[in-house]
Design a protein around this motif. Structure first.
Motif, PDB file in Angstrom:
ATOM      1  N   SER A  36     -21.805 -28.548 -27.415  1.00 11.07           N
ATOM      2  CA  SER A  36     -20.371 -28.708 -27.509  1.00 11.07           C
ATOM      3  C   SER A  36     -19.520 -27.722 -28.339  1.00 11.07           C
ATOM      4  N   LEU A  37     -20.164 -27.382 -29.444  1.00  8.16           N
ATOM      5  CA  LEU A  37     -19.870 -26.623 -30.570  1.00  8.16           C
ATOM      6  C   LEU A  37     -19.473 -24.932 -29.749  1.00  8.16           C
ATOM      7  N   GLY A  38     -20.555 -24.772 -29.100  1.00  7.74           N
ATOM      8  CA  GLY A  38     -20.700 -23.407 -28.348  1.00  7.74           C
ATOM      9  C   GLY A  38     -19.355 -23.107 -27.528  1.00  7.74           C
ATOM     10  N   SER A  39     -19.244 -24.358 -26.708  1.00  6.29           N
ATOM     11  CA  SER A  39     -18.206 -24.381 -25.755  1.00  6.29           C
ATOM     12  C   SER A  39     -16.720 -23.980 -26.528  1.00  6.29           C
ATOM     13  N   LYS A  40     -16.758 -24.710 -27.663  1.00  5.99           N
ATOM     14  CA  LYS A  40     -15.543 -24.864 -28.301  1.00  5.99           C
ATOM     15  C   LYS A  40     -15.091 -23.382 -28.914  1.00  5.99           C
ATOM     16  N   ILE A  41     -16.111 -22.854 -29.441  1.00  6.83           N
ATOM     17  CA  ILE A  41     -16.213 -21.529 -30.046  1.00  6.83           C
ATOM     18  C   ILE A  41     -15.784 -20.471 -28.727  1.00  6.83           C
ATOM     19  N   ALA A  42     -16.418 -20.579 -27.927  1.00  2.81           N
ATOM     20  CA  ALA A  42     -16.238 -19.696 -26.638  1.00  2.81           C
ATOM     21  C   ALA A  42     -14.904 -19.754 -26.147  1.00  2.81           C
ATOM     22  N   ALA A  43     -14.181 -21.043 -26.173  1.00  6.68           N
ATOM     23  CA  ALA A  43     -12.984 -21.089 -25.554  1.00  6.68           C
ATOM     24  C   ALA A  43     -11.897 -20.492 -26.449  1.00  6.68           C
ATOM     25  N   GLY A  44     -12.337 -20.764 -27.818  1.00  2.00           N
ATOM     26  CA  GLY A  44     -11.483 -20.545 -29.017  1.00  2.00           C
ATOM     27  C   GLY A  44     -11.377 -18.718 -28.717  1.00  2.00           C
ATOM     28  N   LEU A  45     -12.438 -18.004 -28.702  1.00  2.00           N
ATOM     29  CA  LEU A  45     -12.594 -16.614 -28.617  1.00  2.00           C
ATOM     30  C   LEU A  45     -11.612 -16.268 -27.534  1.00  2.00           C
ATOM     31  N   ILE A  46     -12.003 -16.816 -26.203  1.00  2.00           N
ATOM     32  CA  ILE A  46     -11.369 -16.449 -24.986  1.00  2.00           C
ATOM     33  C   ILE A  46      -9.706 -16.606 -25.165  1.00  2.00           C
ATOM     34  N   ASN A  47      -9.450 -17.839 -25.444  1.00  2.00           N
ATOM     35  CA  ASN A  47      -7.946 -18.145 -25.758  1.00  2.00           C
ATOM     36  C   ASN A  47      -7.307 -17.073 -26.769  1.00  2.00           C
ATOM     37  N   SER A  48      -8.127 -16.574 -27.707  1.00  2.00           N
ATOM     38  CA  SER A  48      -7.449 -15.875 -28.738  1.00  2.00           C
ATOM     39  C   SER A  48      -7.086 -14.626 -28.389  1.00  2.00           C
ATOM     40  N   LYS A  49      -7.966 -14.056 -27.124  1.00  2.00           N
ATOM     41  CA  LYS A  49      -7.733 -12.968 -26.579  1.00  2.00           C
ATOM     42  C   LYS A  49      -6.561 -12.779 -25.214  1.00  2.00           C
ATOM     43  N   GLY A  50      -6.106 -14.097 -25.455  1.00  2.00           N
ATOM     44  CA  GLY A  50      -5.039 -14.165 -24.123  1.00  2.00           C
ATOM     45  C   GLY A  50      -5.549 -15.248 -22.992  1.00  2.00           C
ATOM     46  N   GLY A  51      -6.770 -15.785 -23.109  1.00  2.00           N
ATOM     47  CA  GLY A  51      -7.302 -16.704 -22.070  1.00  2.00           C
ATOM     48  C   GLY A  51      -7.725 -15.915 -20.865  1.00  2.00           C
ATOM     49  N   VAL A  52      -7.850 -16.524 -19.739  1.00  2.00           N
ATOM     50  CA  VAL A  52      -8.660 -16.132 -18.559  1.00  2.00           C
ATOM     51  C   VAL A  52      -7.253 -15.599 -17.901  1.00  2.00           C
ATOM     52  N   ASN A  53      -6.944 -14.324 -17.718  1.00  2.00           N
ATOM     53  CA  ASN A  53      -5.500 -13.848 -17.116  1.00  2.00           C
ATOM     54  C   ASN A  53      -4.520 -14.878 -17.575  1.00  2.00           C
ATOM     55  N   GLY A  54      -4.358 -15.057 -18.666  1.00  2.00           N
ATOM     56  CA  GLY A  54      -3.020 -15.729 -19.103  1.00  2.00           C
ATOM     57  C   GLY A  54      -3.230 -17.093 -19.229  1.00  2.00           C
ATOM     58  N   ARG A  55      -4.297 -17.775 -18.763  1.00  2.00           N
ATOM     59  CA  ARG A  55      -4.592 -19.241 -18.845  1.00  2.00           C
ATOM     60  C   ARG A  55      -5.597 -19.616 -19.831  1.00  2.00           C
ATOM     61  N   LYS A  56      -5.153 -20.502 -20.687  1.00  2.00           N
ATOM     62  CA  LYS A  56      -5.961 -20.874 -21.678  1.00  2.00           C
ATOM     63  C   LYS A  56      -7.172 -21.853 -21.190  1.00  2.00           C
ATOM     64  N   ILE A  57      -8.262 -21.985 -21.955  1.00  2.00           N
ATOM     65  CA  ILE A  57      -9.300 -22.620 -21.441  1.00  2.00           C
ATOM     66  C   ILE A  57      -9.243 -23.938 -22.433  1.00  2.00           C
ATOM     67  N   THR A  58      -9.264 -25.216 -21.874  1.00  2.00           N
ATOM     68  CA  THR A  58      -9.362 -26.439 -22.332  1.00  2.00           C
ATOM     69  C   THR A  58     -10.694 -26.875 -21.939  1.00  2.00           C
ATOM     70  N   VAL A  59     -11.714 -27.539 -23.052  1.00  2.00           N
ATOM     71  CA  VAL A  59     -12.695 -28.094 -22.676  1.00  2.00           C
ATOM     72  C   VAL A  59     -12.854 -29.533 -22.941  1.00  2.00           C
ATOM     73  N   ILE A  60     -12.984 -29.991 -21.962  1.00  2.00           N
ATOM     74  CA  ILE A  60     -13.190 -31.836 -22.050  1.00  2.00           C
ATOM     75  C   ILE A  60     -14.561 -32.329 -22.217  1.00  2.00           C
TER      76      ILE A  60
END
Lengths: 348, 388
Positions: B49-73
């Motif tokens: 789960s930590l890997g998902s959290k880090i990936a989401a953090g990295l992607i979101n810090s670069k503006g997300g996926v075409n402006g959409r932030k990733i939320t991991v549940i």
């Protein structure tokens, strides 16, 4: 002041209930539950189906352990037999669910007799360990009989339809499970007030005295094993329909422990207790999840890091506290509340 | 009237969420994660789960996926398949996830499979890359990871080529289940190809803790190279018993022993054991990853980083790469199409590049070989990523 209920005839004594209020509430409760697909979403329906499957399994185990006094740790094994029977007959042999589901119970009952015979002279912990050993044997057989059970790969369950509806999901699965649950609960309630049910209770209370009174211990113990396992097998069949996949890992030892926890927490020997226990323990993780979700946006690093541990510990603590302070289980708590209500304002 | 219709059309076109599948809004994409967060195997799920959290953090810090932030549940299944099914039902019905990254163990992902297929959920399986997950292929399911068979073959090949000896006696001890079968398949391939002596094949039931009899049998057979199919404490117990009998062994282990907690369990036996893995266990890529991870997780969480973290990170970043190619009109169908086209996706050196453009929709089959250095308590690379 309210007065108690006094039975004056034998028929009143053995009736399911002489109270119109009880019947009224029962019908109202069934009606509300039956309306669930119109009132709640799919996830809540999934939870309700899980609760009903737990009720069926708990009622079956309660018959053996609570009513007859034969402690069993083989619940997971019988659930597995029922689930695999239903899955294989449906998916590999193309049977209709009308026949495969009852057959889940029949096969589990037949196998239980094999376990029951060598266990007839055993009681208490000795019997518990024997039934546990049976659970291991079943696991091995399922793992090795690859041609029949697909071994460790498991079986995908498909093709269960009733009246043209797919009874493996949504409202059709819900209604089928509800119908089976009502049938099983009323069947067991009736059975427990017959000669057989009274013989089981006599065996539980003092088997030597029961034998002196003419109760055939061999016959009634085997009957308890068979009928209990039939019901647990049906619960396994329902589980396979809901999960749509059966694999030996689904039927871990923890299931047997949880089943025992359900009937102890609900109140041993009581069908209503088994129902309350099943509802309580199945909904407890969900309740805890909802409770902890209130703190989901908490800034506390400790909470966000350890939420799952906290939830797991809380689950255990609730069970321990309940058993410590309400050893008669939920049904005991209900009886106390009813007595308090009847006798109020007097304590006794 | 025409103006009204055009305004309405422009409004619908500008609101991507209107046409999108569940889990997508103008600002957010919800990704599900069903994992083992409680029980004895919780450290696996936590690392994952930590890997998902880090990936989401990295992607979101670069503006997300075409402006959409990733939320991991994340939902906990306690490693029980019935609960995995219930957890995914909750993620689909209540949280309305768009895609799935965390999928728990093999039996667990199989229990979730009917729901995944029915809802056409783009899913990357990187925690349980078993053959039954990708064979038969499910349209929305993509698997990242090598087989246990290849992992064991890779290690035994390295051991054989590094120190070929006519006196070498190979042996295997493995769990009596589908996982154990895969381990034995790799062992079988190795002993046949190398023509070495096949000393002994032992099986044990999952949960066994006492391996004294098995160790005695291995000694009797004169085993010098052991394919150890035990996991976590089991693997440690096997090596511990072997040490008691003073067996001179070169053990090959399951990749689960590549995580720090497991390595510590095996270390007291004193063998410089080997591990083969489809993610990198050591090297500059891992160091760089740890530096980057510090931005998105706490120091406390950083301690849980393991090989499962890398696998999960790769799973989510590859999923995000496919989603990104859909632009604003993000749908499950489009994501699945792009995952199918994903080729040579760079994983920051944490594994061989990811390609799902094959009939099985399966990548990550290249395996690296590592050896644990008891003195330093660290893994050292012995062979880079190769296809076996």
């Amino acid at each position: 002041m309210r007065t108690g209920h006094f039975n004056e005839t034998h028929s009143q004594l053995v009736a399911l209930s002489t109270s119109r209020t009880v019947w009224g509430w029962t019908i109202a409760a069934i009606t509300v539950v039956a309306a669930a697909p119109l009132l709640v979403g799919n996830y809540s329906l999934t939870i309700l189906v899980s609760v009903m499957i737990a009720i069926v399994g708990a009622v079956g185990l309660n018959m053996l352990t609570g009513t007859t006094g034969l402690v069993s740790l083989g619940q997971a094994g019988f659930l597995a037999v029922g689930a695999y029977t239903n899955a294989i007959l449906l998916s590999d042999y193309g049977w209709s669910v009308w026949f495969s589901l009852p057959m889940s119970g029949v096969v589990a009952a037949a196998i239980s007799v094999l376990v029951g015979v060598p266990s007839l002279r055993l009681k208490g912990l000795y019997l518990a360990i024997t039934t546990l050993a049976f659970s291991f044997i079943i696991n091995h057989i399922i793992l090795y009989a690859e041609d029949l059970t697909h071994g460790p790969n498991g079986v995908f369950v498909k093709g269960a339809t009733m009246f043209g509806f797919n009874v493996q999901k949504g409202a059709p699965l819900f209604y089928m499970t509800l119908a089976v649950t009502i049938l099983i609960v009323f069947g067991v309630l009736n059975l427990s007030r017959t000669r057989i049910g009274r013989a089981w209770m006599a065996i539980r209370d003092h088997d030597i005295a029961a034998r002196v009174m003419g109760v055939d211990l061999v016959r009634y113990k085997l009957l308890a094993f068979a009928i209990s396992s039939f019901i647990v097998g049906i619960a396994g069949g329902l589980m396979s329909l809901q999960l749509r996949f059966v694999n030996i890992d689904v039927f871990a030892l923890i299931l047997s422990i949880e089943a025992l926890a359900i009937i102890i927490l609900g109140g041993l020997g009581s069908i209503a207790g088994a129902i309350l226990g099943a509802i309580f323990l199945t909904l407890l993780p969900e309740g805890l999840r909802l409770f902890f979700s209130l703190f989901a946006n908490s800034e506390s690093t400790f909470y966000t890091n350890y939420v799952f541990e906290i939830r797991g510990i809380a689950y255990g603590v609730v069970i321990v506290l309940f058993l410590r302070f309400k050893p008669d289980g939920l049904i005991g708590a209900w009886r106390d509340a009813r007595k308090y209500w009847s006798n109020w304002p007097l304590a006794y | 009237m025409k103006r009204l219709a055009m305004t309405l059309a422009a409004f619908l076109a500008s609101t991507a969420a209107y046409a999108a599948d569940p889990g997508v809004t103008d600002t957010e994409i919800r990704i599900g994660d069903v994992n083992i967060m409680t029980g004895p195997a919780a450290f696996v799920g936590k690392g994952f789960s930590l890997g998902s959290k880090i990936a989401a953090g990295l992607i979101n810090s670069k503006g997300g996926v075409n402006g959409r932030k990733i939320t991991v549940i994340t939902e906990d299944d306690g490693y029980i398949p019935a609960r995995s099914f219930q957890a995914l039902t909750k993620l689909i019905e209540v949280d309305e996830i768009f895609a799935l990254n965390g999928t728990s163990g093999t039996a667990n992902v199989m229990a979730m499979m009917p729901l995944i297929e029915e809802n056409n959920i783009p899913t990357v399986v990187s925690q349980a890359p078993a053959a039954i997950v990708y064979n038969p292929v499910r349209p929305s399911v993509f698997t990242f990871g090598a087989s246990y068979s290849d992992a064991f073959y890779a290690q035994l090949k390295y051991i054989h080529e590094k120190n070929p000896s006519k006196d070498a006696v190979f042996g295997i001890i493995r769990q009596d289940d589908d996982f154990g079968k895969e381990v034995e398949a790799g062992y079988d391939r190795a002993v046949k190809e190398f023509g070495v002596k096949d000393g002994i094949r032992l099986r044990f039931k999952k949960g066994t803790t006492n391996f004294s009899a098995e160790a005695a049998q291995m000694k009797e057979a004169g085993v010098t190279v052991l394919a150890n199919g035990g996991i976590f404490a089991g693997a440690g117990n096997i090596l511990g018993e072997a040490r008691k009998l003073d067996l001179q062994l070169q053990p090959a282990e399951v990749w689960s022993e590549g995580i720090p907690a497991s390595a510590k369990l095996l270390a007291p036996a004193g063998y410089d054991f080997m591990v083969a893995d489809y993610v990198s266990l050591t090297g500059p890529a891992n160091d760089k990853f740890m530096e980057m991870a510090k931005q998105f997780v706490t120091a406390d969480e950083l301690k849980d980083v393991s090989r499962y973290t890398y696998a999960s990170f790769i799973g989510l970043t590859s999923l995000a790469a496919a989603m990104e190619k859909c632009g604003q009109d993000l749908t499950r169908e489009c994501t699945i199409d792009n995952l199918r086209k994903l080729k040579d996706f760079d994983t920051l050196g944490l594994s061989a590049p990811v390609s799902f453009d094959n009939p099985e929709q399966h990548s990550g089959t290249a395996v690296g070989v590592y050896q644990y250095n008891i003195k330093d308590g660290k893994f050292e690379e012995r062979a880079g990523f190769q296809q076996y």
